[in-house]
Design an enzyme around this catalytic site. Structure first.
Site, PDB file in Angstrom:
ATOM      1  N   GLU A 175      45.529  51.909  41.728  1.00  0.00           N
ATOM      2  CA  GLU A 175      44.354  51.574  40.929  1.00  0.00           C
ATOM      3  C   GLU A 175      43.262  52.642  41.017  1.00  0.00           C
ATOM      4  OE1 GLU A 175      42.828  47.873  42.437  1.00  0.00           O
ATOM      5  OE2 GLU A 175      43.435  48.368  44.486  1.00  0.00           O
ATOM      6  N   HIS A 198      39.610  39.493  46.763  1.00  0.00           N
ATOM      7  CA  HIS A 198      38.437  39.175  45.944  1.00  0.00           C
ATOM      8  C   HIS A 198      38.011  37.712  45.994  1.00  0.00           C
ATOM      9  CE1 HIS A 198      38.127  43.147  44.205  1.00  0.00           C
ATOM     10  NE2 HIS A 198      39.397  43.125  43.844  1.00  0.00           N
ATOM     11  N   GLN A 257      49.524  48.736  45.415  1.00  0.00           N
ATOM     12  CA  GLN A 257      48.720  48.635  44.197  1.00  0.00           C
ATOM     13  C   GLN A 257      48.105  49.996  43.894  1.00  0.00           C
ATOM     14  OE1 GLN A 257      46.768  44.918  43.393  1.00  0.00           O
ATOM     15  NE2 GLN A 257      44.842  45.942  42.939  1.00  0.00           N
ATOM     16  N   ASP A 271      40.579  48.352  37.756  1.00  0.00           N
ATOM     17  CA  ASP A 271      39.973  49.381  38.604  1.00  0.00           C
ATOM     18  C   ASP A 271      40.163  50.770  38.007  1.00  0.00           C
ATOM     19  OD1 ASP A 271      39.014  48.666  41.656  1.00  0.00           O
ATOM     20  OD2 ASP A 271      40.230  47.100  40.759  1.00  0.00           O
TER      21      ASP A 271
END
Length: 249
Positions: A147, A43, A145, A173
């Site tokens: 999400e 990000h 991860q 998320d």
């Protein structure tokens, strides 16, 4: 540098996400005596050069440095690990098969990570191949991860994949995916607990992002063992807002 992989399951490890693609930030954070940082290449505007410089700064200051990569492509993972990252955090892991592919990509072996003895990770061709292979196997950290709702549904199988060292709960998320408006929504909380239980079942640590250390303490009591509290951006904003409020009070 100590083997971060061996300490990852310790309780209350508090690190942070790094959003600024410059080694000075990493140098400064090393003075805060954090046990780890995660460079947020998903990000934040990290390119190959800035990622390399930040990993170099982390290694120079004995600061374990993970990279949240933007995708699970072999070239993306290879770049982070060859630059000398402690490990990688892979976003949006949804299935057991995907987790197996990621684990294979992060480690040397048939169909796995491509070998280059000239990399920083291999001490620029000064480390014997056998030693580098052994060091990589024992120290490379691979974090999945979770999400997405699909990832939550499959989390038990994902957690059981050999080569996946830890899970990371992506609550924000999950909040968006479930159509909730807050990470405190009960559906998000229950999904988070399911991820924690799967990690515990397979003897693997689980981490998460939190806004404050108090939230880390609360989730630590449930079973989360490592945390990213905010980012250096948030700390800058909060710090100056606090000083401004003192000045204006």
């Amino acid at each position: 540098m100590h083997n971060f992989k061996s300490t990852l399951s310790q309780t209350s490890l508090l690190g942070t996400f790094v959003k600024t693609p410059h080694p000075h930030i990493v140098e400064v954070l090393s003075l805060a005596e954090l046990p780890f940082i995660i460079l947020d290449a998903e990000h934040a505007p990290f390119d190959r050069t800035s990622l390399d410089a930040c990993i170099l700064a982390a290694r120079a200051n004995q600061l374990p440095c993970l990279v949240r990569v933007q995708d699970s492509a072999p070239s993306t993972i290879l770049n982070a690990l060859d630059c000398g990252a402690t490990g990688v955090q892979i976003p949006h892991v949804c299935t057991e098969q995907q987790a197996q592919t990621i684990a294979r990509t992060c480690h040397y072996g048939e169909g796995g990570r491509g070998y280059a003895g000239s990399s920083r990770a291999a001490n620029y061709a000064t480390k014997p191949m056998a030693q580098h292979l052994a060091d990589s196997a024992s120290s490379t950290v691979v974090i999945a991860q979770i999400e997405d709702p699909e990832g939550v549904d499959n989390v038990d199988a994902i957690a059981g994949v050999e080569g996946i060292d830890a899970l990371f709960i992506g609550q924000v998320d999950l909040t968006v995916a479930y159509g909730a408006t807050s990470v405190n929504d009960e559906k998000v909380r229950q999904a988070s607990i399911k991820i924690i239980e799967a990690a515990q079942k397979h003897g693997k640590p689980v981490g998460m992002f939190v806004a404050t250390a108090q939230q880390a303490k609360d989730w630590g009591e449930i079973g989360v063992s490592f945390f990213c509290v905010g980012s250096e951006h948030k700390m800058i904003i909060d710090g100056f807002r606090q000083e401004r409020n003192v000045m204006n009070s």
